[in-house]
Design a protein around this motif. Structure first.
Motif, PDB file in Angstrom:
ATOM      1  N   UNK A  21     -28.042  42.394  -8.334  1.00  0.00           N
ATOM      2  CA  UNK A  21     -28.786  41.396  -9.106  1.00  0.00           C
ATOM      3  C   UNK A  21     -29.405  40.365  -8.163  1.00  0.00           C
ATOM      4  N   UNK A  22     -28.584  39.832  -7.257  1.00  0.00           N
ATOM      5  CA  UNK A  22     -29.059  38.808  -6.323  1.00  0.00           C
ATOM      6  C   UNK A  22     -30.125  39.365  -5.378  1.00  0.00           C
ATOM      7  N   UNK A  23     -29.930  40.589  -4.894  1.00  0.00           N
ATOM      8  CA  UNK A  23     -30.887  41.219  -3.988  1.00  0.00           C
ATOM      9  C   UNK A  23     -32.223  41.458  -4.682  1.00  0.00           C
ATOM     10  N   UNK A  24     -32.181  41.964  -5.922  1.00  0.00           N
ATOM     11  CA  UNK A  24     -33.423  42.251  -6.648  1.00  0.00           C
ATOM     12  C   UNK A  24     -34.244  40.980  -6.901  1.00  0.00           C
ATOM     13  N   UNK A  28     -25.774  36.555 -17.024  1.00  0.00           N
ATOM     14  CA  UNK A  28     -26.487  35.325 -17.373  1.00  0.00           C
ATOM     15  C   UNK A  28     -26.548  34.550 -16.060  1.00  0.00           C
ATOM     16  N   UNK A  29     -27.678  33.913 -15.771  1.00  0.00           N
ATOM     17  CA  UNK A  29     -27.766  33.162 -14.526  1.00  0.00           C
ATOM     18  C   UNK A  29     -28.844  32.091 -14.603  1.00  0.00           C
ATOM     19  N   UNK A  30     -28.887  31.261 -13.596  1.00  0.00           N
ATOM     20  CA  UNK A  30     -29.886  30.197 -13.496  1.00  0.00           C
ATOM     21  C   UNK A  30     -30.577  30.294 -12.146  1.00  0.00           C
ATOM     22  N   UNK A  65     -38.960  38.278  -6.525  1.00  0.00           N
ATOM     23  CA  UNK A  65     -39.633  36.979  -6.715  1.00  0.00           C
ATOM     24  C   UNK A  65     -39.143  35.892  -5.749  1.00  0.00           C
ATOM     25  N   UNK A  66     -38.402  36.304  -4.713  1.00  0.00           N
ATOM     26  CA  UNK A  66     -37.887  35.357  -3.704  1.00  0.00           C
ATOM     27  C   UNK A  66     -37.116  34.207  -4.344  1.00  0.00           C
ATOM     28  N   UNK A  67     -36.267  34.552  -5.318  1.00  0.00           N
ATOM     29  CA  UNK A  67     -35.502  33.522  -6.018  1.00  0.00           C
ATOM     30  C   UNK A  67     -34.010  33.683  -5.777  1.00  0.00           C
ATOM     31  N   UNK A  68     -33.349  32.539  -5.585  1.00  0.00           N
ATOM     32  CA  UNK A  68     -31.894  32.541  -5.483  1.00  0.00           C
ATOM     33  C   UNK A  68     -31.320  32.204  -6.843  1.00  0.00           C
ATOM     34  N   UNK A  69     -30.184  32.821  -7.150  1.00  0.00           N
ATOM     35  CA  UNK A  69     -29.541  32.617  -8.448  1.00  0.00           C
ATOM     36  C   UNK A  69     -28.244  31.838  -8.296  1.00  0.00           C
ATOM     37  N   UNK A  70     -27.885  31.140  -9.361  1.00  0.00           N
ATOM     38  CA  UNK A  70     -26.615  30.411  -9.373  1.00  0.00           C
ATOM     39  C   UNK A  70     -26.007  30.524 -10.773  1.00  0.00           C
ATOM     40  N   UNK A  71     -24.765  30.050 -10.939  1.00  0.00           N
ATOM     41  CA  UNK A  71     -24.065  30.113 -12.240  1.00  0.00           C
ATOM     42  C   UNK A  71     -24.094  31.524 -12.827  1.00  0.00           C
ATOM     43  N   UNK A  72     -23.871  32.515 -11.983  1.00  0.00           N
ATOM     44  CA  UNK A  72     -23.935  33.907 -12.441  1.00  0.00           C
ATOM     45  C   UNK A  72     -22.664  34.251 -13.219  1.00  0.00           C
ATOM     46  N   UNK A 120     -29.070  59.287 -14.779  1.00  0.00           N
ATOM     47  CA  UNK A 120     -28.711  58.021 -15.419  1.00  0.00           C
ATOM     48  C   UNK A 120     -28.828  56.936 -14.357  1.00  0.00           C
ATOM     49  N   UNK A 121     -29.598  55.900 -14.648  1.00  0.00           N
ATOM     50  CA  UNK A 121     -29.754  54.798 -13.695  1.00  0.00           C
ATOM     51  C   UNK A 121     -28.824  53.654 -14.053  1.00  0.00           C
ATOM     52  N   UNK A 122     -28.260  53.023 -13.038  1.00  0.00           N
ATOM     53  CA  UNK A 122     -27.438  51.837 -13.250  1.00  0.00           C
ATOM     54  C   UNK A 122     -28.272  50.636 -12.810  1.00  0.00           C
ATOM     55  N   UNK A 123     -28.443  49.680 -13.735  1.00  0.00           N
ATOM     56  CA  UNK A 123     -29.248  48.496 -13.448  1.00  0.00           C
ATOM     57  C   UNK A 123     -28.416  47.231 -13.566  1.00  0.00           C
ATOM     58  N   UNK A 124     -28.829  46.210 -12.831  1.00  0.00           N
ATOM     59  CA  UNK A 124     -28.246  44.875 -12.974  1.00  0.00           C
ATOM     60  C   UNK A 124     -29.401  43.970 -13.392  1.00  0.00           C
ATOM     61  N   UNK A 125     -29.296  43.359 -14.581  1.00  0.00           N
ATOM     62  CA  UNK A 125     -30.362  42.489 -15.079  1.00  0.00           C
ATOM     63  C   UNK A 125     -29.847  41.074 -15.282  1.00  0.00           C
ATOM     64  N   UNK A 126     -30.736  40.114 -15.095  1.00  0.00           N
ATOM     65  CA  UNK A 126     -30.354  38.708 -15.227  1.00  0.00           C
ATOM     66  C   UNK A 126     -31.039  38.038 -16.399  1.00  0.00           C
ATOM     67  N   UNK A 127     -30.239  37.510 -17.307  1.00  0.00           N
ATOM     68  CA  UNK A 127     -30.764  36.780 -18.463  1.00  0.00           C
ATOM     69  C   UNK A 127     -30.839  35.306 -18.069  1.00  0.00           C
TER      70      UNK A 127
END
Length: 143
Positions: free
Chosen positions: A53-56, A93-95, A61-68, A7-14
């Motif tokens: 989530x942030x590391x992936x 959910x993030x931006x 895609x070399x992107x930083x996330x905010x409002x997570x 079973x894999x545990x994933x973190x996904x960002x919408x």
């Protein structure tokens, strides 16, 4: 794809921008079908899902996330490439921090040496109408 019987545990960002969402395109060679899912990836042992989530996003895609913001947990049992998979998804959910990501048509990124993926903005209506396939289906509860 994890090892068989794992079973894999994933973190996904919408990531939403008005009527569109940022998704990665996948292809199943066995069913010859294209599908889409939120970006993100596996949570490593000892790592929190929010850090994963942030590391992936940084790695892929070399992107930083905010409002997570944590949305919920999904369980996804599926067949891909003729093999059964089982995922527990921590959905956030993030931006994007950098506005340039909202201007992109598409972006090619590598998950590993031989895996090239395309990430694109797609109008939610194309999924709700059934024209395109978003996985897992429970994802719709958060749109």
């Amino acid at each position: 794809m994890g090892k068989s019987g794992e079973i894999r545990v994933l973190a996904l960002g919408l990531i939403r921008d008005s009527q569109r969402i940022f998704v990665s395109e996948g292809y199943d060679p066995v069913t010859q079908s294209t599908f889409y899912r939120a970006l993100g990836g596996g949570v490593d042992f000892g790592e929190s899902s929010i850090l994963a989530l942030q590391r992936e996003f940084q790695e892929e895609i070399q992107a930083e996330l905010t409002n997570i913001r944590y949305l919920g947990c999904l369980e996804n049992i599926f067949i891909f490439n003729g093999r059964q998979g089982h995922e527990i998804i921590q959905l956030y959910e993030c931006d994007f921090v950098d506005p340039k990501f909202y201007q992109l048509d598409s972006l090619i990124f590598s998950e590993s040496e031989n895996h090239q993926h395309r990430a694109i903005w797609i109008n939610i209506e194309r999924f709700t109408s059934g024209e395109l396939r978003l996985v897992p289906a429970e994802f719709f509860n958060y749109l």
